[in-house]
Write a protein that holds these residues in place. Structure first.
Motif, PDB file in Angstrom:
ATOM      1  N   ASP A  21      68.221  18.840  64.175  1.00 34.35           N
ATOM      2  CA  ASP A  21      68.628  18.898  62.768  1.00 34.35           C
ATOM      3  C   ASP A  21      69.382  17.649  62.322  1.00 34.35           C
ATOM      4  N   PHE A  22      70.249  17.134  63.167  1.00 35.45           N
ATOM      5  CA  PHE A  22      71.077  15.974  62.818  1.00 35.45           C
ATOM      6  C   PHE A  22      70.231  14.748  62.480  1.00 35.45           C
ATOM      7  N   GLN A  23      69.069  14.622  63.116  1.00 35.60           N
ATOM      8  CA  GLN A  23      68.220  13.443  62.959  1.00 35.60           C
ATOM      9  C   GLN A  23      67.096  13.628  61.935  1.00 35.60           C
ATOM     10  N   ARG A  24      67.141  14.694  61.139  1.00 34.07           N
ATOM     11  CA  ARG A  24      66.092  14.902  60.144  1.00 34.07           C
ATOM     12  C   ARG A  24      66.191  13.837  59.045  1.00 34.07           C
ATOM     13  N   SER A  54      78.204  12.613  55.158  1.00 35.42           N
ATOM     14  CA  SER A  54      77.967  13.126  56.503  1.00 35.42           C
ATOM     15  C   SER A  54      77.185  12.057  57.263  1.00 35.42           C
ATOM     16  N   SER A  55      77.381  12.017  58.560  1.00 34.93           N
ATOM     17  CA  SER A  55      76.657  11.028  59.359  1.00 34.93           C
ATOM     18  C   SER A  55      75.253  11.504  59.746  1.00 34.93           C
ATOM     19  N   ALA A  56      74.851  12.702  59.317  1.00 31.66           N
ATOM     20  CA  ALA A  56      73.482  13.166  59.557  1.00 31.66           C
ATOM     21  C   ALA A  56      72.520  12.219  58.843  1.00 31.66           C
ATOM     22  N   ALA A  79      80.303   6.804  56.683  1.00 34.06           N
ATOM     23  CA  ALA A  79      79.621   7.943  57.311  1.00 34.06           C
ATOM     24  C   ALA A  79      80.605   8.607  58.266  1.00 34.06           C
ATOM     25  N   GLU A  80      80.832   9.901  58.044  1.00 34.55           N
ATOM     26  CA  GLU A  80      81.835  10.617  58.826  1.00 34.55           C
ATOM     27  C   GLU A  80      81.204  11.832  59.502  1.00 34.55           C
ATOM     28  N   VAL A 105      85.702   9.674  43.722  1.00 30.36           N
ATOM     29  CA  VAL A 105      85.172   9.840  45.073  1.00 30.36           C
ATOM     30  C   VAL A 105      83.789  10.466  45.005  1.00 30.36           C
ATOM     31  N   LEU A 106      82.839   9.871  45.704  1.00 36.96           N
ATOM     32  CA  LEU A 106      81.503  10.448  45.863  1.00 36.96           C
ATOM     33  C   LEU A 106      81.398  10.951  47.288  1.00 36.96           C
ATOM     34  N   LEU A 107      80.886  12.179  47.421  1.00 40.73           N
ATOM     35  CA  LEU A 107      80.765  12.817  48.716  1.00 40.73           C
ATOM     36  C   LEU A 107      79.360  13.373  48.872  1.00 40.73           C
ATOM     37  N   VAL A 108      78.621  12.906  49.875  1.00 44.09           N
ATOM     38  CA  VAL A 108      77.282  13.411  50.177  1.00 44.09           C
ATOM     39  C   VAL A 108      77.395  14.266  51.432  1.00 44.09           C
ATOM     40  N   ALA A 109      77.064  15.549  51.278  1.00 41.08           N
ATOM     41  CA  ALA A 109      77.187  16.457  52.413  1.00 41.08           C
ATOM     42  C   ALA A 109      76.134  17.561  52.321  1.00 41.08           C
ATOM     43  N   HIS A 110      76.468  18.740  52.844  1.00 41.73           N
ATOM     44  CA  HIS A 110      75.488  19.795  53.076  1.00 41.73           C
ATOM     45  C   HIS A 110      75.929  21.122  52.471  1.00 41.73           C
ATOM     46  N   ASN A 111      74.959  21.987  52.242  1.00 39.68           N
ATOM     47  CA  ASN A 111      75.221  23.381  51.914  1.00 39.68           C
ATOM     48  C   ASN A 111      75.275  24.172  53.208  1.00 39.68           C
TER      49      ASN A 111
END
Length: 167
Positions: A21-24, A54-56, A79-80, A105-111
């Motif tokens: 999943d992390f590397q999708r 996210s670092s994904a 990337a965190e 602040v811009l934050l790109v992450a997940h649901n």
């Protein structure tokens, strides 16, 4: 005044191969949606003091394309790993720890973490938070550490093409 732009990573490929999943990576549509989102956010004249993701792979890919559309240099992206699949509580703790010198602040992450966080901040449940969506929130505060539930003022939503109306 503080401004927070929550961005759910754009559409990813169904399988990430050996990295799971992390590397999708982003799908072709996800790449198009993320690039378009960057251009649409640029029309809002956003100038982030901090741009974290996210670092994904799918979140990093989204952030890079949005940054390009905004004219943000790629080296400014942070990337965190701790943002990968972070819960709403983890995201809130991350936001509360932001330096007050960061106003936008811009934050790109997940649901589901992002959608739950938006619900906490606005007091209204989202009908959805599709991949490639940006949600703009404003807080009438001087310190990130003082955020509490219901503090946010909903500013805007940018949905990918063909996704209908606001979440």
């Amino acid at each position: 005044m503080r401004e927070l732009i929550l961005i759910r990573h754009a559409e990813a490929q169904a399988h990430g191969g050996p990295g799971g999943d992390f590397q999708r990576p982003l799908s072709e549509r996800g790449e198009q949606d993320a690039a378009m989102l960057g251009r649409r956010l640029a029309q809002r004249a956003l100038h982030p003091d901090r741009f974290s993701c996210s670092s994904a792979l799918r979140a990093l890919g989204t952030a890079r394309l949005v940054a390009a559309g905004l004219g943000v240099r790629p080296e400014r992206l942070l990337a965190e790993e701790r943002l990968y699949l972070a819960s709403a509580g983890d995201l809130l703790a991350w936001i509360n720890a932001l330096p007050d010198s960061c106003r936008t602040v811009l934050l790109v992450a997940h649901n589901p973490g992002l959608a739950e966080l938006a619900t906490i901040f606005t007091g209204r449940a989202l009908r959805g938070f599709p991949p490639g969506t940006a949600l703009g929130l404003r807080f009438p505060l001087s310190h990130w550490a003082s955020l509490t539930p219901g503090d946010a003022r909903f500013e805007f939503v940018e949905l990918p093409a063909g996704q209908g109306s606001q979440p």
